[in-house]
Design a protein around this motif. Sequence first.
Motif, PDB file in Angstrom:
ATOM      1  N   SER A 136       0.828  -1.206   0.000  1.00 25.58           N
ATOM      2  CA  SER A 136       0.000   0.000   0.000  1.00 25.58           C
ATOM      3  C   SER A 136       0.859   1.251   0.000  1.00 25.58           C
ATOM      4  O   SER A 136       1.755   1.384   0.837  1.00 25.58           O
ATOM      5  CB  SER A 136      -0.896   0.011   1.252  1.00 25.58           C
ATOM      6  OG  SER A 136      -1.577   1.225   1.357  1.00 25.58           O
ATOM      7  N   GLN A 137       0.607   2.126  -0.932  1.00 27.91           N
ATOM      8  CA  GLN A 137       1.315   3.407  -0.947  1.00 27.91           C
ATOM      9  C   GLN A 137       1.003   4.184   0.310  1.00 27.91           C
ATOM     10  O   GLN A 137       1.891   4.593   1.045  1.00 27.91           O
ATOM     11  CB  GLN A 137       0.899   4.188  -2.199  1.00 27.91           C
ATOM     12  CG  GLN A 137       1.650   5.491  -2.460  1.00 27.91           C
ATOM     13  CD  GLN A 137       1.252   6.647  -1.566  1.00 27.91           C
ATOM     14  OE1 GLN A 137       2.132   7.302  -0.964  1.00 27.91           O
ATOM     15  NE2 GLN A 137      -0.023   6.909  -1.407  1.00 27.91           N
ATOM     16  N   SER A 138      -0.280   4.378   0.554  1.00 26.42           N
ATOM     17  CA  SER A 138      -0.688   5.252   1.667  1.00 26.42           C
ATOM     18  C   SER A 138      -0.488   4.601   3.021  1.00 26.42           C
ATOM     19  O   SER A 138      -0.323   5.281   4.029  1.00 26.42           O
ATOM     20  CB  SER A 138      -2.170   5.600   1.513  1.00 26.42           C
ATOM     21  OG  SER A 138      -2.942   4.413   1.575  1.00 26.42           O
TER      22      SER A 138
ATOM     23  N   THR B 252      -5.125   2.190   3.358  1.00 29.34           N
ATOM     24  CA  THR B 252      -6.266   1.624   2.636  1.00 29.34           C
ATOM     25  C   THR B 252      -7.032   0.651   3.540  1.00 29.34           C
ATOM     26  O   THR B 252      -6.472  -0.328   4.035  1.00 29.34           O
ATOM     27  CB  THR B 252      -5.770   0.922   1.359  1.00 29.34           C
ATOM     28  OG1 THR B 252      -5.123   1.924   0.574  1.00 29.34           O
ATOM     29  CG2 THR B 252      -6.890   0.305   0.567  1.00 29.34           C
TER      30      THR B 252
ATOM     31  N   SER C  21      -1.624   6.618  -9.177  1.00 23.78           N
ATOM     32  CA  SER C  21      -0.346   6.185  -8.616  1.00 23.78           C
ATOM     33  C   SER C  21       0.653   5.897  -9.734  1.00 23.78           C
ATOM     34  O   SER C  21       0.335   5.181 -10.686  1.00 23.78           O
ATOM     35  CB  SER C  21      -0.630   4.913  -7.813  1.00 23.78           C
ATOM     36  OG  SER C  21       0.397   4.672  -6.927  1.00 23.78           O
TER      37      SER C  21
ATOM     38  N   GLU D  74      -8.718   5.864 -15.231  1.00 22.34           N
ATOM     39  CA  GLU D  74      -9.017   6.681 -14.057  1.00 22.34           C
ATOM     40  C   GLU D  74      -8.784   8.172 -14.283  1.00 22.34           C
ATOM     41  O   GLU D  74      -9.420   8.990 -13.637  1.00 22.34           O
ATOM     42  CB  GLU D  74      -8.296   6.187 -12.797  1.00 22.34           C
ATOM     43  CG  GLU D  74      -6.819   6.395 -12.737  1.00 22.34           C
ATOM     44  CD  GLU D  74      -6.201   5.887 -11.427  1.00 22.34           C
ATOM     45  OE1 GLU D  74      -6.835   5.961 -10.371  1.00 22.34           O
ATOM     46  OE2 GLU D  74      -5.047   5.422 -11.480  1.00 22.34           O
TER      47      GLU D  74
END
Length: 610
Positions: A348-350, A353, A401, A489
């Motif tokens: 996960s980047q953040s 999530t 992303s 997106e």
Amino acid sequence: MCGVIGYVGSKSCARLIFDGLKRLEYRGYDSAGIAVLDHGKIELVKAEGKLVHLEPRLEELPLKATMGMGHTRWATHGAPTARNAHPHLHGDLVIIHNGIIENYRELKEQLMKSGVEFKSDTDTEVVLHQLHAELERTKDLKAAIMETVKHLRGAYALGIMYAREPGQMYVVKQGSPVVLGAGDGENFFGSDALALLPHTNRAVFLMDGEFARLKADSIEVWDFAGKSVRRDPAVLNWSASSADKQGYKHYMLKEIHEQPAVMSSILSRLVDLKENTFVDKETGIDALDLGRIKNVAIVACGTAHYAGQIGRYMIEEFTRLPANVELASEFRYRNPCIDASTLVIAVSQSGETADTLACVKHAVERGCQVMSICNVRFSSIPRASHAVLYMEAGPEVGVASTKAFTAMVLSFYVLSLAIGEKLKTVAARRLEKSFDSMRHLPALVDRAVNAAGVIEEIAHKLYEAQNMLFIGRGPSFPVATEGALKLKEISYIHAEGYAGGELKHGPIALVDRHMPVVSIAPRDNQYEKMISNIEEVRARQGRIIGVGDIEDERFRSICEHYIPCPQIGDDHLQSILSVIPLQLLAYYVADMRGTDVDQPRNLAKSVTVE
Ligand code: M6R
């Protein structure tokens, strides 16, 4: 989703809060609002849509106010209107909320029976009225908060101000992210550290089930039972300027161009390229019991899930452990076959999530070892994991992303080689070749990024398309799906990614002379098969946009447009190089279509609701 921010200190706060919201706008941009407390009175402004609509109304707020809070919304319950915008006010009490109150219907019914009138359709408003009722009873806001949380089910980060208690505000955390910022004579809270960085790099991380009282000169923390908790500030190593556009038209373009530097920085931390060794402390594997692992489950969402699919190929090749990749939102709810012999890798980047975090918690409960690959330090997913590999790609602000994807793939590459070396499942010659490839990677990524001009020209020919297909085989298959996700997106063009060999099992029916088919065919062991798949599309008049070797004249000759892409001679690392043209293509197509590239409709950067 949603961004929350708060300030208490001695500065005029309305503009400061607004600027903080701008840094959080990537979290949601359906509506926004700010409340300040001045001379025992709460003043409030709200507006539908993006923050630009709120800005003209800032002058309605008292300039002298030195405490307040703001919210930028990603709608869950209730339409994205001004009426549903936060903050929500009742009497002397005002709150903002990020998260979802799952039992809001039953609470609402009870409150309505007791005569409460609701002014919005949000789940948040039940918290406001419940709190108000508890406050009437207890006459003490801290006690009222502790009573209120007993009624709430779901996820929430709350900011609360009470006009009768000026000079202080409360922050409550359960399941949604919120960070406190410790300043000198001023304190802050925000959904993430980015919003606080211009003011302080000292962050206090609340845990779930905790709440805090912020005054200008103090931060006090308690658990929901009222027990005082000591939390020392952590020092953040991101600078405020790393979250600026630095002259680029969009964050996304800036972040694409940062990829060579990100690759270098990851390698310099995780690998000693002079000695050909791995830095176990940074890869996180020193915190794992490798001997216990019999299988690997990779869980993630969106782009991180596609990076996980490439990760799976690497884990299987280098460690010979069976690996599965799963969408976090599915994995958690299907009683997966995991136990103490499973290594769960959450990507996960953040690090926030909600679906991925739920998997991590579930896996820990089931006795698995859990490792996370994350970008944001101190975020919830790494904190809930046994081991962490931080990508440290710097803040990623664009909702789409880009650099996080390539950072995830490289992290997987290093991690699986490092595990493979320890388990002795990767041959010395292969290891040596990999170190060599890693040495060349940043320069090749730089070349890929600098092919932007060719891609912009091709985008001119494609930007009016209504549909697009992306195909690839092996690691280029997840690259194709990631390319399709990027395009849809931000440009809103319908796009799908398929395995090259799968096309003839159905999707090829979509191909006609109007259909652009972006075909990724690096010189890997599936090259010949891929060229055959491309010929099948060409035979049906599909428009081939090729991504392949600069010197591959054969491939170039069968394409309508050709994007030359540097080759590294390593199938796994090639996916990093192959995805860059797709990121740039999506970017230019979207920009030509005039969409909001950094904040596409209906999306938010950090998806903190399940
Ligand atoms: O922060 P995470 O990496 O956990 O986020 C996962 C997805 O929400 C994210 O990758 C999303 O798909 C992006 N908008 C893709 O560009």
